[in-house]
Design a protein around this motif. Structure first.
Motif, PDB file in Angstrom:
ATOM      1  N   MET A   1       0.843  -1.171   0.000  1.00 62.29           N
ATOM      2  CA  MET A   1       0.000   0.000   0.000  1.00 62.29           C
ATOM      3  C   MET A   1       0.890   1.236   0.000  1.00 62.29           C
ATOM      4  O   MET A   1       1.881   1.294   0.705  1.00 62.29           O
ATOM      5  N   LYS A   2       0.528   2.190  -0.825  1.00 60.49           N
ATOM      6  CA  LYS A   2       1.268   3.442  -0.922  1.00 60.49           C
ATOM      7  C   LYS A   2       0.325   4.594  -0.596  1.00 60.49           C
ATOM      8  O   LYS A   2      -0.750   4.696  -1.176  1.00 60.49           O
ATOM      9  N   ARG A   3       0.709   5.459   0.341  1.00 58.80           N
ATOM     10  CA  ARG A   3      -0.063   6.652   0.667  1.00 58.80           C
ATOM     11  C   ARG A   3       0.366   7.772  -0.266  1.00 58.80           C
ATOM     12  O   ARG A   3       1.553   7.940  -0.532  1.00 58.80           O
ATOM     13  N   MET A   4      -0.613   8.555  -0.740  1.00 57.79           N
ATOM     14  CA  MET A   4      -0.302   9.646  -1.664  1.00 57.79           C
ATOM     15  C   MET A   4      -1.014  10.910  -1.204  1.00 57.79           C
ATOM     16  O   MET A   4      -2.176  10.871  -0.807  1.00 57.79           O
ATOM     17  N   TRP A  26     -20.583  11.441  -8.947  1.00 57.91           N
ATOM     18  CA  TRP A  26     -21.229  10.442  -9.795  1.00 57.91           C
ATOM     19  C   TRP A  26     -20.788   9.034  -9.394  1.00 57.91           C
ATOM     20  O   TRP A  26     -19.582   8.760  -9.241  1.00 57.91           O
ATOM     21  N   PRO A  27     -21.726   8.101  -9.250  1.00 55.76           N
ATOM     22  CA  PRO A  27     -21.385   6.726  -8.845  1.00 55.76           C
ATOM     23  C   PRO A  27     -20.353   6.060  -9.758  1.00 55.76           C
ATOM     24  O   PRO A  27     -19.486   5.323  -9.273  1.00 55.76           O
ATOM     25  N   SER A  28     -20.410   6.302 -11.059  1.00 62.42           N
ATOM     26  CA  SER A  28     -19.447   5.664 -11.956  1.00 62.42           C
ATOM     27  C   SER A  28     -18.031   6.219 -11.758  1.00 62.42           C
ATOM     28  O   SER A  28     -17.048   5.505 -11.969  1.00 62.42           O
ATOM     29  N   VAL A  29     -17.919   7.477 -11.342  1.00 61.78           N
ATOM     30  CA  VAL A  29     -16.602   8.043 -11.030  1.00 61.78           C
ATOM     31  C   VAL A  29     -16.047   7.357  -9.776  1.00 61.78           C
ATOM     32  O   VAL A  29     -14.877   6.963  -9.736  1.00 61.78           O
ATOM     33  N   LEU A  30     -16.891   7.199  -8.777  1.00 59.21           N
ATOM     34  CA  LEU A  30     -16.458   6.517  -7.551  1.00 59.21           C
ATOM     35  C   LEU A  30     -16.078   5.070  -7.836  1.00 59.21           C
ATOM     36  O   LEU A  30     -15.074   4.563  -7.296  1.00 59.21           O
ATOM     37  N   ALA A  31     -16.842   4.411  -8.691  1.00 61.83           N
ATOM     38  CA  ALA A  31     -16.529   3.017  -9.038  1.00 61.83           C
ATOM     39  C   ALA A  31     -15.181   2.930  -9.742  1.00 61.83           C
ATOM     40  O   ALA A  31     -14.389   2.010  -9.467  1.00 61.83           O
ATOM     41  N   ARG A  32     -14.902   3.853 -10.645  1.00 55.89           N
ATOM     42  CA  ARG A  32     -13.617   3.843 -11.365  1.00 55.89           C
ATOM     43  C   ARG A  32     -12.466   4.049 -10.395  1.00 55.89           C
ATOM     44  O   ARG A  32     -11.425   3.397 -10.501  1.00 55.89           O
ATOM     45  N   ILE A  33     -12.621   4.943  -9.439  1.00 58.92           N
ATOM     46  CA  ILE A  33     -11.577   5.156  -8.425  1.00 58.92           C
ATOM     47  C   ILE A  33     -11.282   3.833  -7.720  1.00 58.92           C
ATOM     48  O   ILE A  33     -10.112   3.446  -7.575  1.00 58.92           O
ATOM     49  N   HIS A  37      -7.814   0.725  -7.775  1.00 60.51           N
ATOM     50  CA  HIS A  37      -7.106   0.350  -6.536  1.00 60.51           C
ATOM     51  C   HIS A  37      -6.815   1.518  -5.601  1.00 60.51           C
ATOM     52  O   HIS A  37      -5.837   1.493  -4.847  1.00 60.51           O
ATOM     53  N   ILE A  38      -7.650   2.541  -5.644  1.00 68.70           N
ATOM     54  CA  ILE A  38      -7.500   3.692  -4.758  1.00 68.70           C
ATOM     55  C   ILE A  38      -8.533   3.568  -3.650  1.00 68.70           C
ATOM     56  O   ILE A  38      -9.714   3.358  -3.907  1.00 68.70           O
ATOM     57  N   PHE A  53      -6.330  19.708  -0.508  1.00 70.89           N
ATOM     58  CA  PHE A  53      -5.363  18.670  -0.188  1.00 70.89           C
ATOM     59  C   PHE A  53      -6.060  17.338  -0.377  1.00 70.89           C
ATOM     60  O   PHE A  53      -7.115  17.089   0.209  1.00 70.89           O
ATOM     61  N   ALA A  54      -5.512  16.497  -1.240  1.00 72.25           N
ATOM     62  CA  ALA A  54      -6.075  15.174  -1.482  1.00 72.25           C
ATOM     63  C   ALA A  54      -5.155  14.113  -0.889  1.00 72.25           C
ATOM     64  O   ALA A  54      -3.929  14.212  -0.988  1.00 72.25           O
ATOM     65  N   TYR A  55      -5.766  13.130  -0.280  1.00 68.18           N
ATOM     66  CA  TYR A  55      -5.032  11.988   0.300  1.00 68.18           C
ATOM     67  C   TYR A  55      -5.734  10.723  -0.151  1.00 68.18           C
ATOM     68  O   TYR A  55      -6.957  10.653  -0.192  1.00 68.18           O
ATOM     69  N   TRP A  56      -4.952   9.732  -0.532  1.00 64.51           N
ATOM     70  CA  TRP A  56      -5.512   8.411  -0.796  1.00 64.51           C
ATOM     71  C   TRP A  56      -4.455   7.355  -0.594  1.00 64.51           C
ATOM     72  O   TRP A  56      -3.259   7.641  -0.486  1.00 64.51           O
TER      73      TRP A  56
END
Length: 109
Positions: A1-4, A26-33, A37-38, A53-56
């Motif tokens: 796992m890599k934190r970004m 949008w649900p399809s955007v969330l599904a693609r994420i 593997h995010i 600031f984005a973290y994942w």
């Protein structure tokens, strides 16, 4: 796992709209994420500087391939067409970046 972690500006006139659309992504955007593997994807806003600031956490084995898959997705492209005009990339970001990458200097579980 890599934190970004990444950072990006947000144009002040778009703050309310940015918050509104991210309250109902949008649900399809969330599904693609998720398919890419995010996990644990979170965006924070710092006002009055208007910095996002984005973290994942990336749980895959080939981030470049997963990022390319996400970028090739037509629905994700449509989402980005809405979001990108609201954003203000940092002048100091690396060539080819929209969100500026950040170095992890500390972590504690």
């Amino acid at each position: 796992m890599k934190r970004m972690g990444m950072i990006l500006g947000l144009r002040p006139e778009h703050i309310a709209e940015y918050k509104r659309i991210h309250a109902d992504v949008w649900p399809s955007v969330l599904a693609r994420i998720s398919q890419c593997h995010i996990r644990n994807y979170t965006i924070f806003l710092r006002e009055p500087e208007n910095l996002l600031f984005a973290y994942w956490e990336y749980h895959g084995t080939d981030f470049a391939a997963d990022a390319a898959e996400m970028a090739a997705d037509p629905v994700t492209q449509d989402w980005w067409k809405i979001c990108m005009p609201m954003q203000a990339p940092l002048e100091t970001r690396a060539e080819g970046e929209w969100w500026a990458s950040m170095e992890e200097v500390f972590h504690h579980d």
